[in-house]
Every structure is written in structure tokens, then in C-alpha cells.
Write a protein that holds these residues in place. Structure first.
Motif: not given
Length: 196
Positions: A121-130
Motif C-alpha cells: 500500500i505504501g508503494s502504491l501511495e508513493n506511485h500508483n503502479w496499478l
């Protein structure tokens, strides 16, 4: 099914984004946390359904360089690719808006999640890679991440060598499979909610 599919299923069934991801993090939700537990159960049911579906079995029977027992991991990731590519077939919400809504929902419950999911989740918050999972380069990075984290990750390398072909071969199995997955997930979610 991988992250995008499980998040989409959470949205369609109005269940927890985080709960629907927990099945990929080797962590069983506490039944007292009904929101997470329902999503976790739904994830398990979806994975079982996908593994036994005719489209999955046909996809796994295609000739491969790699060992068939590891192909399910690759199938999960490339199914996300095709879900993004065919997003308008399955959702009226633009994908970018959905992806941001999913990250926002995950962020709200981040402190209640296991450590590895918190990290994601932290990774997605920094850069939404979805959205990157709708590109072959994003799929290659996702598989590379699995290879680094998993002690048997080297067994995925032959599939990486064939990745472009595998992605193309996965489109029709995805189209045959995903509508059935959504129908099953909605019915299962209702049954699980009635038991709570």
C-alpha cells in the motif's frame, strides 16, 4: 486472478479492497474483523474457481518452456493485463479513477493490514503502479518482483522468455473466464454476507 481482478471484484461485490487482497499475502484474516474476513474468504473462493475453470485448464495445456505447475502465477498476472485492456467491458468507471479509488480505500485501512500488505500500500501511495499492469513492461516488472520475493522464483524465468507470446495467448482465456468469475463472486459474496 491478481491485484487488479481482486480489487475489481471487491468493488463489484462491495467488499473490502484490503480483505480481497489478503489471500495473496499468506495471512488469514481474523473472523472477528468481518470486513477483512469476508474479503479473504471471497479471494479464496475466486482462486479455487479460477484454478478449476475450463479456460484456465486450456490455457495451461498450451506448450510452454516452463513447468506447468508454475504457470498459474503467470496466468494471474497476465489476466490483470487483459482486464485493464478490456476494462470498459466490465466497468463504467474509468480505470484511472478506479485505481485511485482502490488506493484511497487501501490507505484508509493500512494500519490494520499485515506488514507486507502495508508495504505494498505504501508503494502504491508513493506511485500508483496499478495502471502499469496494463503494459507488457509492467507485467514483466510484476513477475520480476515475484521472482525476487519467492525462493522458487527462478522457475518463472522460462515464462519471462516467452512473455509476449503468453500475453497474446491469454486474451481469449481471460474473456472466457472473467465473466464467469464475476458471476460466481457476486453469488458467493451474497452467501457469505448472509452467514455473517
Amino acid at each position: 486472478m491478481n491485484y487488479i481482478a481482486h480489487l475489481h471484484i471487491a468493488s463489484v461485490t462491495q467488499t473490502s479492497f484490503a480483505g480481497n487482497l489478503l489471500g495473496d499475502f499468506q495471512w488469514q484474516a481474523d473472523p472477528r474483523n468481518t470486513e477483512f474476513y469476508l474479503g479473504w474468504q471471497l479471494h479464496q473462493a475466486v482462486d479455487t474457481f479460477v484454478d478449476a475453470h475450463d479456460a484456465t485448464l486450456r490455457f495451461k495445456e498450451l506448450p510452454r518452456l516452463g513447468r506447468r505447475r508454475f504457470l498459474g502465477i503467470i496466468q494471474d498476472v497476465v489476466m490483470d493485463y487483459w482486464l485493464i485492456r478490456h476494462w470498459q467491458t466490465f466497468s463504467d468507471e474509468p480505470f484511472e479513477r478506479f485505481a485511485q479509488r482502490a488506493v484511497n480505500g487501501l490507505s484508509q485501512v493500512k494500519p490494520d493490514c499485515p506488514e507486507r500488505l502495508q508495504g505494498m500500500i505504501g508503494s502504491l501511495e508513493n506511485h500508483n503502479w496499478l495502471p502499469d499492469l496494463g503494459k507488457s513492461s509492467g507485467i514483466a516488472r510484476a513477475i520480476g518482483s515475484i521472482q525476487r520475493r519467492w525462493t522458487l522464483g527462478h522457475h518463472l524465468e522460462p515464462f519471462v522468455q516467452e512473455l509476449d507470446e503468453i500475453i497474446l495467448q491469454a486474451e481469449q482465456p481471460f474473456l472466457d473466464l472473467y465473466p464467469d468469475v464475476l458471476e460466481m463472486a457476486q453469488a458467493t459474496a451474497k452467501q457469505l454476507q448472509q452467514k455473517m
